[in-house]
Design a protein around this motif. Sequence first.
Motif, PDB file in Angstrom:
ATOM      1  N   THR A  40       0.803  -1.222   0.000  1.00  0.00           N
ATOM      2  CA  THR A  40       0.000   0.000   0.000  1.00  0.00           C
ATOM      3  C   THR A  40       0.837   1.275   0.000  1.00  0.00           C
ATOM      4  O   THR A  40       0.584   2.156  -0.805  1.00  0.00           O
ATOM      5  CB  THR A  40      -0.989  -0.012   1.175  1.00  0.00           C
ATOM      6  OG1 THR A  40      -1.849  -1.127   1.022  1.00  0.00           O
ATOM      7  CG2 THR A  40      -1.816   1.244   1.211  1.00  0.00           C
ATOM      8  N   PRO A  41       1.834   1.444   0.862  1.00  0.00           N
ATOM      9  CA  PRO A  41       2.571   2.715   0.855  1.00  0.00           C
ATOM     10  C   PRO A  41       3.265   3.007  -0.473  1.00  0.00           C
ATOM     11  O   PRO A  41       3.294   4.153  -0.908  1.00  0.00           O
ATOM     12  CB  PRO A  41       3.584   2.544   1.982  1.00  0.00           C
ATOM     13  CG  PRO A  41       2.980   1.544   2.892  1.00  0.00           C
ATOM     14  CD  PRO A  41       2.221   0.609   1.985  1.00  0.00           C
ATOM     15  N   TRP A  43       2.322   2.092  -3.537  1.00  0.00           N
ATOM     16  CA  TRP A  43       1.314   2.507  -4.508  1.00  0.00           C
ATOM     17  C   TRP A  43       0.781   3.889  -4.190  1.00  0.00           C
ATOM     18  O   TRP A  43       0.546   4.697  -5.090  1.00  0.00           O
ATOM     19  CB  TRP A  43       0.155   1.506  -4.554  1.00  0.00           C
ATOM     20  CG  TRP A  43       0.507   0.277  -5.312  1.00  0.00           C
ATOM     21  CD1 TRP A  43       0.781  -0.944  -4.785  1.00  0.00           C
ATOM     22  CD2 TRP A  43       0.652   0.147  -6.721  1.00  0.00           C
ATOM     23  NE1 TRP A  43       1.084  -1.828  -5.784  1.00  0.00           N
ATOM     24  CE2 TRP A  43       1.007  -1.178  -6.986  1.00  0.00           C
ATOM     25  CE3 TRP A  43       0.515   1.022  -7.782  1.00  0.00           C
ATOM     26  CZ2 TRP A  43       1.225  -1.638  -8.278  1.00  0.00           C
ATOM     27  CZ3 TRP A  43       0.735   0.550  -9.061  1.00  0.00           C
ATOM     28  CH2 TRP A  43       1.072  -0.760  -9.297  1.00  0.00           C
ATOM     29  N   ARG A  44       0.571   4.150  -2.920  1.00  0.00           N
ATOM     30  CA  ARG A  44       0.044   5.450  -2.524  1.00  0.00           C
ATOM     31  C   ARG A  44       1.048   6.553  -2.859  1.00  0.00           C
ATOM     32  O   ARG A  44       0.684   7.599  -3.380  1.00  0.00           O
ATOM     33  CB  ARG A  44      -0.276   5.454  -1.031  1.00  0.00           C
ATOM     34  CG  ARG A  44      -1.063   6.665  -0.606  1.00  0.00           C
ATOM     35  CD  ARG A  44      -1.545   6.539   0.806  1.00  0.00           C
ATOM     36  NE  ARG A  44      -2.538   5.474   0.858  1.00  0.00           N
ATOM     37  CZ  ARG A  44      -2.890   4.850   1.962  1.00  0.00           C
ATOM     38  NH1 ARG A  44      -2.342   5.161   3.105  1.00  0.00           N
ATOM     39  NH2 ARG A  44      -3.790   3.905   1.938  1.00  0.00           N
ATOM     40  N   ALA A  47       1.061   7.096  -6.617  1.00  0.00           N
ATOM     41  CA  ALA A  47      -0.140   7.805  -7.072  1.00  0.00           C
ATOM     42  C   ALA A  47      -0.067   9.288  -6.725  1.00  0.00           C
ATOM     43  O   ALA A  47      -0.427  10.146  -7.538  1.00  0.00           O
ATOM     44  CB  ALA A  47      -1.389   7.169  -6.453  1.00  0.00           C
ATOM     45  N   VAL A  48       0.391   9.604  -5.526  1.00  0.00           N
ATOM     46  CA  VAL A  48       0.517  11.008  -5.125  1.00  0.00           C
ATOM     47  C   VAL A  48       1.555  11.707  -5.988  1.00  0.00           C
ATOM     48  O   VAL A  48       1.358  12.842  -6.439  1.00  0.00           O
ATOM     49  CB  VAL A  48       0.861  11.118  -3.617  1.00  0.00           C
ATOM     50  CG1 VAL A  48       1.276  12.520  -3.243  1.00  0.00           C
ATOM     51  CG2 VAL A  48      -0.325  10.678  -2.781  1.00  0.00           C
TER      52      VAL A  48
END
Length: 92
Positions: A40-41, A43-44, A47-48
């Motif tokens: 998750t981190p 990908w996040r 994306a940011v």
Amino acid sequence: MDQDLDRLLGRLAAQPVPERLNRLEGDVMRRIAAARHATTPAWRAAAVGLALAVGLGVGGAAAAGGSRSAPLGLELANGAGLAPSALLGRTK
């Protein structure tokens, strides 16, 4: 045949659930949560970063291009003859 199947399923249902099978759902859910937490981190952050890059690119291009819009009020005057009240009074 149906009665034999019903009898066999009844005997199977009466047996206690094996311990390994009883723990299976919890083990699977823990592994899924661990895999999600690990990815998750990344990908996040990606994306940011992508959203920031696109925003800066679009904003920079808009700022460099300058304003090409008409002065305030002129866009209303251009279509003033198309108002319903103006069109109703016309005759052809």
